[in-house]
Design a protein around this motif. Structure first.
Motif, PDB file in Angstrom:
ATOM      1  N   THR A   1     -19.834 -13.491  10.884  1.00 31.93           N
ATOM      2  CA  THR A   1     -21.150 -13.776  11.471  1.00 31.93           C
ATOM      3  C   THR A   1     -22.119 -14.345  10.431  1.00 31.93           C
ATOM      4  O   THR A   1     -22.863 -15.289  10.721  1.00 31.93           O
ATOM      5  CB  THR A   1     -21.717 -12.496  12.129  1.00 31.93           C
ATOM      6  N   THR A   2     -22.100 -13.804   9.226  1.00 33.56           N
ATOM      7  CA  THR A   2     -23.034 -14.288   8.197  1.00 33.56           C
ATOM      8  C   THR A   2     -22.731 -15.752   7.865  1.00 33.56           C
ATOM      9  O   THR A   2     -23.645 -16.561   7.692  1.00 33.56           O
ATOM     10  CB  THR A   2     -22.960 -13.382   6.948  1.00 33.56           C
ATOM     11  N   ASN A   3     -21.431 -16.093   7.827  1.00 29.80           N
ATOM     12  CA  ASN A   3     -21.075 -17.505   7.608  1.00 29.80           C
ATOM     13  C   ASN A   3     -21.575 -18.364   8.769  1.00 29.80           C
ATOM     14  O   ASN A   3     -22.101 -19.459   8.566  1.00 29.80           O
ATOM     15  CB  ASN A   3     -19.550 -17.673   7.506  1.00 29.80           C
TER      16      ASN A   3
ATOM     17  N   GLY B   1     -27.532 -10.866  11.915  1.00 29.18           N
ATOM     18  CA  GLY B   1     -26.136 -10.417  11.935  1.00 29.18           C
ATOM     19  C   GLY B   1     -26.048  -8.902  11.847  1.00 29.18           C
ATOM     20  O   GLY B   1     -25.422  -8.243  12.688  1.00 29.18           O
ATOM     21  N   GLU B   2     -26.703  -8.341  10.856  1.00 30.08           N
ATOM     22  CA  GLU B   2     -26.660  -6.884  10.656  1.00 30.08           C
ATOM     23  C   GLU B   2     -27.453  -6.162  11.744  1.00 30.08           C
ATOM     24  O   GLU B   2     -27.080  -5.069  12.169  1.00 30.08           O
ATOM     25  CB  GLU B   2     -27.228  -6.522   9.277  1.00 30.08           C
ATOM     26  N   ARG B   3     -28.547  -6.785  12.209  1.00 27.71           N
ATOM     27  CA  ARG B   3     -29.357  -6.112  13.237  1.00 27.71           C
ATOM     28  C   ARG B   3     -28.580  -6.034  14.551  1.00 27.71           C
ATOM     29  O   ARG B   3     -28.648  -5.038  15.268  1.00 27.71           O
ATOM     30  CB  ARG B   3     -30.701  -6.817  13.392  1.00 27.71           C
TER      31      ARG B   3
ATOM     32  N   GLY C   1     -28.121 -10.464  -1.459  1.00 24.49           N
ATOM     33  CA  GLY C   1     -27.050 -11.352  -1.941  1.00 24.49           C
ATOM     34  C   GLY C   1     -25.833 -11.184  -1.042  1.00 24.49           C
ATOM     35  O   GLY C   1     -25.586 -10.080  -0.554  1.00 24.49           O
ATOM     36  N   ARG C   2     -25.084 -12.289  -0.877  1.00 28.04           N
ATOM     37  CA  ARG C   2     -23.907 -12.251   0.003  1.00 28.04           C
ATOM     38  C   ARG C   2     -22.991 -11.103  -0.403  1.00 28.04           C
ATOM     39  O   ARG C   2     -22.780 -10.865  -1.576  1.00 28.04           O
ATOM     40  CB  ARG C   2     -23.151 -13.596  -0.051  1.00 28.04           C
ATOM     41  N   GLU C   3     -22.480 -10.414   0.573  1.00 29.38           N
ATOM     42  CA  GLU C   3     -21.576  -9.257   0.399  1.00 29.38           C
ATOM     43  C   GLU C   3     -22.318  -7.998  -0.058  1.00 29.38           C
ATOM     44  O   GLU C   3     -21.707  -7.023  -0.478  1.00 29.38           O
ATOM     45  CB  GLU C   3     -20.438  -9.556  -0.603  1.00 29.38           C
ATOM     46  N   GLY C   4     -23.668  -8.045   0.053  1.00 29.39           N
ATOM     47  CA  GLY C   4     -24.472  -6.978  -0.551  1.00 29.39           C
ATOM     48  C   GLY C   4     -24.555  -5.671   0.217  1.00 29.39           C
ATOM     49  O   GLY C   4     -25.261  -4.747  -0.219  1.00 29.39           O
TER      50      GLY C   4
END
Ligand code: ADP
Ligand code: ASP
Ligand code: MG
Length: 385
Positions: free
Chosen positions: A45-47, A124-126, A206-209
């Motif tokens: 999703t982040t991508n 994405g996270e929400r 940061g990505r993967e954070g």
């Protein structure tokens, strides 16, 4: 004083669809000490959110609409499969509305700032954590499921996309928002990766954070354990996607795990061990697909003598760097020479030695990313008893 509570983080592959989310809820249900659940965006999703921003900024309305719709469908499908409540479906629709609106505003402006990207990333996270919170409400009807906006707790600098957490403020916020409820039958469900600056703007670590978020929450409540649930049963001697005969490592010190992550092992975000080391909180890494397989415990314990445990790899502008990770490496006589001989004098050149890592530059242009890692892993395997 250390509390008895556990922070559990579930990565993107662990929450990729309804079945995966159900596996996570089972892990959470099985451990009544779990108090804070930290959720990543669903896999890829982040991508996709990055594609949305890029397509919109290039005026590619078709791709923008397609990817936006894919993202919406993915989350709505999970919601339908999980029998998400009407109230949460309405909240999900509102987030989908935010996603569309951000896409449209980038499309109109033909550009986006790191600040806008962080707002977009946060969706994405929400979305994933919203779905997970409702699933847990269904599965644990006696528990009060507290859907917590991580931005209320994880205060950061305004360095969008690589925000620095403000530890004192995080502690202060946890003291008012979380700690008073620890003894209640409450389970907090929150987001990894995201925070907010002092003006209330959304930031990301940061990505993967998300691993880092879990560690920060762990530090803030002085947890007894931080769990990182992913798609592999722990930290391995190398990347299991690239190397066949890896060995899963049972125990690592904070310094070894940090060295592995910093020198390229993707399984942990490099700064994850900072907050946990500060508070001496063990970190468990395991597979949400196979929790019964156990995993890796990362603690302050150091092996008494020399040991080699893993190899990782980084691609840098000057070439590929292969690193061996272990303990007391700087005390082992002629280690660089011994490894160099096995690696091949003509293909690798010694670069750096610390107590927990020894690195070599790949000098042969015949060696690519995978082949140099394989050679290094074969050399490492000779040290396994
Ligand atoms: P998540 O989505 O759960 O955060 P990541 O993709 O960030 O998961 O991390 C897990 C992946 O890390 C594994 O699937 C594996 O391919 C990769 N990986 C790289 N190096 C290692 C290692 N040394 N041990 C275990 N996994 C590793
Ligand atoms: N979703 C974010 C990313 O993919 C953070 C994370 O998963 O750790 O980068
Ligand atoms: Mg990860």
């Amino acid at each position: 004083m250390k509390s008895k509570w556990i922070v559990s983080k579930f990565g993107g592959s662990s929450v990729k669809d309804a079945a995966a989310m159900l596996r996570c809820s089972q892990i959470i249900e099985n451990n009544p000490l779990t108090k804070i659940v930290v959720i990543s965006a669903t896999q890829n999703t982040t991508n996709q959110l990055e594609f949305v921003a890029r397509a919109a900024s290039m005026g590619d309305e078709e791709t923008l609409n397609n990817v936006t719709q894919e993202l919406i469908n993915k989350h709505v499908n999970i919601a339908v499969e999980l029998f998400t409540s009407p109230a949460v479906l309405t909240e999900l629709e509102a987030l989908c509305g935010e996603l569309k609106a951000l896409g449209v505003s980038i499309l109109q402006e033909r550009t986006y700032t790191p600040k806008m990207m962080d707002e977009l990333y946060s969706l994405g996270e929400r979305m994933s954590s919203l779905l997970m919170s409702d699933l847990l409400r269904l599965r644990l009807p006696k528990k009060n499921i507290n859907f917590l906006d991580a931005r209320k707790i994880i205060k950061t600098s305004s360095d969008f996309q690589r925000a620095e957490p403000q530890i004192d403020l995080i502690q202060k916020n946890a003291a008012t928002e979380i700690i008073p409820h620890l003894e209640e039958d409450t389970l907090f469900v929150t987001q990894g990766f995201i925070g907010a600056d002092l003006l209330g703007n959304t930031t990301t670590l940061g990505r993967e954070g998300s691993d880092y978020s879990a560690a920060l929450f762990g530090e803030a409540i002085n947890a007894s354990l931080v769990e990182i649930w992913t798609d592999v049963p722990g930290v391995a001697s190398s990347d299991p996607r690239l190397i066949e005969n890896v060995k899963f490592i049972k125990e690592l010190s904070y310094d070894e795990a940090t060295a592995l992550a910093t020198l390229g092992a993707k399984v942990l975000f490099p700064t994850t061990l900072l907050p946990t080391k500060r508070k001496n909180i063990p970190v468990f890494v395991g597979s949400s697909l196979n929790p019964e397989k156990g995993g890796t415990m990362v603690t302050s314990d150091q092996n008494a003598g020399f040991s080699l445990k893993g190899v990782s790899q980084l691609v840098r502008p000057e070439g590929i760097l292969v690193s061996f990770i272990g303990t007391h490496l700087d005390e082992k006589e002629n280690l660089a020479e011994i490894l160099q001989k096995d690696l091949g004098e003509n293909s690798f050149e010694f670069s750096d030695l610390t107590a927990v890592s020894i690195s070599f530059k790949v000098t042969s242009n015949k060696m690519d990313f995978v082949s140099s890692l394989k050679v290094a892993h074969d050399v490492l395997a000779k040290f396994f008893s």
